[in-house]
Scaffold this motif. Structure first.
Motif, PDB file in Angstrom:
ATOM      1  N   SER A 140       0.860  -1.174   0.000  1.00 44.01           N
ATOM      2  CA  SER A 140       0.000   0.000   0.000  1.00 44.01           C
ATOM      3  C   SER A 140       0.893   1.219   0.000  1.00 44.01           C
ATOM      4  O   SER A 140       1.901   1.270   0.706  1.00 44.01           O
ATOM      5  CB  SER A 140      -0.889   0.019   1.241  1.00 44.01           C
ATOM      6  OG  SER A 140      -1.756  -1.081   1.255  1.00 44.01           O
ATOM      7  N   GLU A 141       0.539   2.215  -0.811  1.00 48.20           N
ATOM      8  CA  GLU A 141       1.294   3.456  -0.856  1.00 48.20           C
ATOM      9  C   GLU A 141       0.362   4.601  -0.514  1.00 48.20           C
ATOM     10  O   GLU A 141      -0.800   4.620  -0.917  1.00 48.20           O
ATOM     11  CB  GLU A 141       1.921   3.664  -2.235  1.00 48.20           C
ATOM     12  CG  GLU A 141       2.988   2.643  -2.547  1.00 48.20           C
ATOM     13  CD  GLU A 141       3.635   2.856  -3.896  1.00 48.20           C
ATOM     14  OE1 GLU A 141       3.014   3.487  -4.777  1.00 48.20           O
ATOM     15  OE2 GLU A 141       4.769   2.385  -4.083  1.00 48.20           O
ATOM     16  N   TRP A 142       0.883   5.564   0.237  1.00 49.43           N
ATOM     17  CA  TRP A 142       0.102   6.680   0.757  1.00 49.43           C
ATOM     18  C   TRP A 142       0.739   7.995   0.343  1.00 49.43           C
ATOM     19  O   TRP A 142       1.946   8.150   0.454  1.00 49.43           O
ATOM     20  CB  TRP A 142       0.079   6.621   2.283  1.00 49.43           C
ATOM     21  CG  TRP A 142      -0.342   5.306   2.840  1.00 49.43           C
ATOM     22  CD1 TRP A 142       0.449   4.200   3.030  1.00 49.43           C
ATOM     23  CD2 TRP A 142      -1.645   4.928   3.260  1.00 49.43           C
ATOM     24  NE1 TRP A 142      -0.284   3.177   3.554  1.00 49.43           N
ATOM     25  CE2 TRP A 142      -1.578   3.599   3.719  1.00 49.43           C
ATOM     26  CE3 TRP A 142      -2.862   5.599   3.319  1.00 49.43           C
ATOM     27  CZ2 TRP A 142      -2.677   2.925   4.213  1.00 49.43           C
ATOM     28  CZ3 TRP A 142      -3.958   4.927   3.821  1.00 49.43           C
ATOM     29  CH2 TRP A 142      -3.868   3.609   4.258  1.00 49.43           C
ATOM     30  N   PRO A 143      -0.071   8.984  -0.076  1.00 49.96           N
ATOM     31  CA  PRO A 143       0.497  10.304  -0.368  1.00 49.96           C
ATOM     32  C   PRO A 143       0.877  11.026   0.923  1.00 49.96           C
ATOM     33  O   PRO A 143       0.409  10.682   2.009  1.00 49.96           O
ATOM     34  CB  PRO A 143      -0.639  11.031  -1.091  1.00 49.96           C
ATOM     35  CG  PRO A 143      -1.881  10.335  -0.671  1.00 49.96           C
ATOM     36  CD  PRO A 143      -1.493   8.909  -0.379  1.00 49.96           C
ATOM     37  N   GLU A 144       1.731  12.013   0.809  1.00 56.71           N
ATOM     38  CA  GLU A 144       2.194  12.793   1.967  1.00 56.71           C
ATOM     39  C   GLU A 144       1.017  13.376   2.751  1.00 56.71           C
ATOM     40  O   GLU A 144       1.046  13.429   3.977  1.00 56.71           O
ATOM     41  CB  GLU A 144       3.114  13.925   1.493  1.00 56.71           C
ATOM     42  CG  GLU A 144       3.764  14.704   2.612  1.00 56.71           C
ATOM     43  CD  GLU A 144       4.818  13.906   3.360  1.00 56.71           C
ATOM     44  OE1 GLU A 144       4.937  14.129   4.575  1.00 56.71           O
ATOM     45  OE2 GLU A 144       5.508  13.085   2.755  1.00 56.71           O
ATOM     46  N   SER A 145      -0.037  13.778   2.062  1.00 58.75           N
ATOM     47  CA  SER A 145      -1.192  14.379   2.742  1.00 58.75           C
ATOM     48  C   SER A 145      -1.864  13.396   3.702  1.00 58.75           C
ATOM     49  O   SER A 145      -2.450  13.809   4.708  1.00 58.75           O
ATOM     50  CB  SER A 145      -2.207  14.886   1.717  1.00 58.75           C
ATOM     51  OG  SER A 145      -2.669  13.811   0.908  1.00 58.75           O
ATOM     52  N   THR A 146      -1.768  12.107   3.415  1.00 65.25           N
ATOM     53  CA  THR A 146      -2.359  11.111   4.303  1.00 65.25           C
ATOM     54  C   THR A 146      -1.639  11.067   5.639  1.00 65.25           C
ATOM     55  O   THR A 146      -2.261  10.860   6.683  1.00 65.25           O
ATOM     56  CB  THR A 146      -2.355   9.723   3.641  1.00 65.25           C
ATOM     57  OG1 THR A 146      -3.107   9.788   2.433  1.00 65.25           O
ATOM     58  CG2 THR A 146      -2.959   8.666   4.543  1.00 65.25           C
ATOM     59  N   ILE A 147      -0.332  11.289   5.631  1.00 63.72           N
ATOM     60  CA  ILE A 147       0.421  11.293   6.881  1.00 63.72           C
ATOM     61  C   ILE A 147      -0.049  12.444   7.760  1.00 63.72           C
ATOM     62  O   ILE A 147      -0.265  12.270   8.964  1.00 63.72           O
ATOM     63  CB  ILE A 147       1.936  11.341   6.619  1.00 63.72           C
ATOM     64  CG1 ILE A 147       2.375  10.027   5.958  1.00 63.72           C
ATOM     65  CG2 ILE A 147       2.710  11.593   7.903  1.00 63.72           C
ATOM     66  CD1 ILE A 147       3.799   9.988   5.531  1.00 63.72           C
ATOM     67  N   ALA A 148      -0.249  13.611   7.173  1.00 66.72           N
ATOM     68  CA  ALA A 148      -0.745  14.754   7.948  1.00 66.72           C
ATOM     69  C   ALA A 148      -2.129  14.454   8.515  1.00 66.72           C
ATOM     70  O   ALA A 148      -2.423  14.765   9.676  1.00 66.72           O
ATOM     71  CB  ALA A 148      -0.785  16.000   7.076  1.00 66.72           C
ATOM     72  N   GLN A 149      -2.993  13.836   7.707  1.00 60.91           N
ATOM     73  CA  GLN A 149      -4.330  13.494   8.183  1.00 60.91           C
ATOM     74  C   GLN A 149      -4.262  12.436   9.283  1.00 60.91           C
ATOM     75  O   GLN A 149      -4.999  12.510  10.271  1.00 60.91           O
ATOM     76  CB  GLN A 149      -5.197  13.006   7.026  1.00 60.91           C
ATOM     77  CG  GLN A 149      -6.639  12.766   7.427  1.00 60.91           C
ATOM     78  CD  GLN A 149      -7.539  12.535   6.219  1.00 60.91           C
ATOM     79  OE1 GLN A 149      -7.227  12.940   5.104  1.00 60.91           O
ATOM     80  NE2 GLN A 149      -8.652  11.863   6.440  1.00 60.91           N
ATOM     81  N   ALA A 150      -3.373  11.466   9.147  1.00 65.60           N
ATOM     82  CA  ALA A 150      -3.231  10.430  10.173  1.00 65.60           C
ATOM     83  C   ALA A 150      -2.743  11.039  11.484  1.00 65.60           C
ATOM     84  O   ALA A 150      -3.179  10.633  12.563  1.00 65.60           O
ATOM     85  CB  ALA A 150      -2.280   9.335   9.693  1.00 65.60           C
ATOM     86  N   ARG A 151      -1.857  12.019  11.403  1.00 64.71           N
ATOM     87  CA  ARG A 151      -1.413  12.710  12.623  1.00 64.71           C
ATOM     88  C   ARG A 151      -2.584  13.426  13.288  1.00 64.71           C
ATOM     89  O   ARG A 151      -2.702  13.450  14.508  1.00 64.71           O
ATOM     90  CB  ARG A 151      -0.287  13.690  12.295  1.00 64.71           C
ATOM     91  CG  ARG A 151       1.024  12.998  12.010  1.00 64.71           C
ATOM     92  CD  ARG A 151       2.115  13.997  11.710  1.00 64.71           C
ATOM     93  NE  ARG A 151       3.376  13.301  11.535  1.00 64.71           N
ATOM     94  CZ  ARG A 151       4.282  13.633  10.637  1.00 64.71           C
ATOM     95  NH1 ARG A 151       4.092  14.669   9.844  1.00 64.71           N
ATOM     96  NH2 ARG A 151       5.400  12.948  10.538  1.00 64.71           N
ATOM     97  N   TRP A 152      -3.444  14.040  12.480  1.00 67.56           N
ATOM     98  CA  TRP A 152      -4.632  14.719  13.008  1.00 67.56           C
ATOM     99  C   TRP A 152      -5.562  13.700  13.672  1.00 67.56           C
ATOM    100  O   TRP A 152      -6.058  13.951  14.770  1.00 67.56           O
ATOM    101  CB  TRP A 152      -5.347  15.457  11.883  1.00 67.56           C
ATOM    102  CG  TRP A 152      -6.558  16.204  12.315  1.00 67.56           C
ATOM    103  CD1 TRP A 152      -6.603  17.456  12.854  1.00 67.56           C
ATOM    104  CD2 TRP A 152      -7.915  15.749  12.255  1.00 67.56           C
ATOM    105  NE1 TRP A 152      -7.901  17.797  13.130  1.00 67.56           N
ATOM    106  CE2 TRP A 152      -8.725  16.775  12.775  1.00 67.56           C
ATOM    107  CE3 TRP A 152      -8.506  14.576  11.815  1.00 67.56           C
ATOM    108  CZ2 TRP A 152     -10.103  16.656  12.859  1.00 67.56           C
ATOM    109  CZ3 TRP A 152      -9.878  14.460  11.903  1.00 67.56           C
ATOM    110  CH2 TRP A 152     -10.666  15.491  12.416  1.00 67.56           C
ATOM    111  N   VAL A 153      -5.788  12.565  13.014  1.00 66.88           N
ATOM    112  CA  VAL A 153      -6.640  11.514  13.589  1.00 66.88           C
ATOM    113  C   VAL A 153      -6.055  11.055  14.921  1.00 66.88           C
ATOM    114  O   VAL A 153      -6.777  10.918  15.918  1.00 66.88           O
ATOM    115  CB  VAL A 153      -6.794  10.324  12.608  1.00 66.88           C
ATOM    116  CG1 VAL A 153      -7.423   9.118  13.288  1.00 66.88           C
ATOM    117  CG2 VAL A 153      -7.607  10.737  11.390  1.00 66.88           C
ATOM    118  N   PHE A 154      -4.746  10.828  14.956  1.00 64.42           N
ATOM    119  CA  PHE A 154      -4.089  10.381  16.183  1.00 64.42           C
ATOM    120  C   PHE A 154      -4.301  11.405  17.307  1.00 64.42           C
ATOM    121  O   PHE A 154      -4.612  11.037  18.446  1.00 64.42           O
ATOM    122  CB  PHE A 154      -2.598  10.164  15.920  1.00 64.42           C
ATOM    123  CG  PHE A 154      -1.848   9.628  17.104  1.00 64.42           C
ATOM    124  CD1 PHE A 154      -1.970   8.299  17.468  1.00 64.42           C
ATOM    125  CD2 PHE A 154      -1.008  10.446  17.837  1.00 64.42           C
ATOM    126  CE1 PHE A 154      -1.274   7.787  18.556  1.00 64.42           C
ATOM    127  CE2 PHE A 154      -0.314   9.951  18.924  1.00 64.42           C
ATOM    128  CZ  PHE A 154      -0.448   8.618  19.287  1.00 64.42           C
TER     129      PHE A 154
END
Length: 102
Positions: A61-75
């Motif tokens: 699975s590959e994720w764009p950089e924006s997903t990391i920012a969103q995952a940090r927000w979810v966390f």
């Protein structure tokens, strides 16, 4: 060979030139497990990953950089005590913005 950057994530360049991260690198950047990142996507808290077939090496699975920012927000939302349902509702209401203005 891949080398971890300061953020703990290793960008991978897709054929389209965008920076993508494999699940382990994306998870490390957020401080959670790869299964957690995949579970959040399955629960609708993250956009679905791009699936890549790597032949005998299996799928990735590959994720764009924006997903990391969103995952940090979810966390951060989970750390503040919000439930998955409340976080999903906040996302649907537009409470998260990739540029941080929501």
């Amino acid at each position: 060979m891949q080398v971890l950057g300061q953020s703990g994530a290793v960008p991978v360049h897709s054929a389209r030139g965008a920076h993508l991260h494999h699940t382990p690198e994306a998870a490390a950047a957020v401080g959670v497990s790869g299964q957690t990142v995949l579970r959040w996507a399955w629960a609708g808290l993250l956009p679905p990953p791009e699936r890549v077939v790597r032949g005998r090496r299996g799928n990735a699975s590959e994720w764009p950089e924006s997903t990391i920012a969103q995952a940090r927000w979810v966390f951060a939302q989970l750390e503040s005590g919000k439930t998955l349902d409340r976080i999903r509702a906040a996302l649907q209401a537009g409470d998260y913005s990739p540029d941080g203005e929501a």
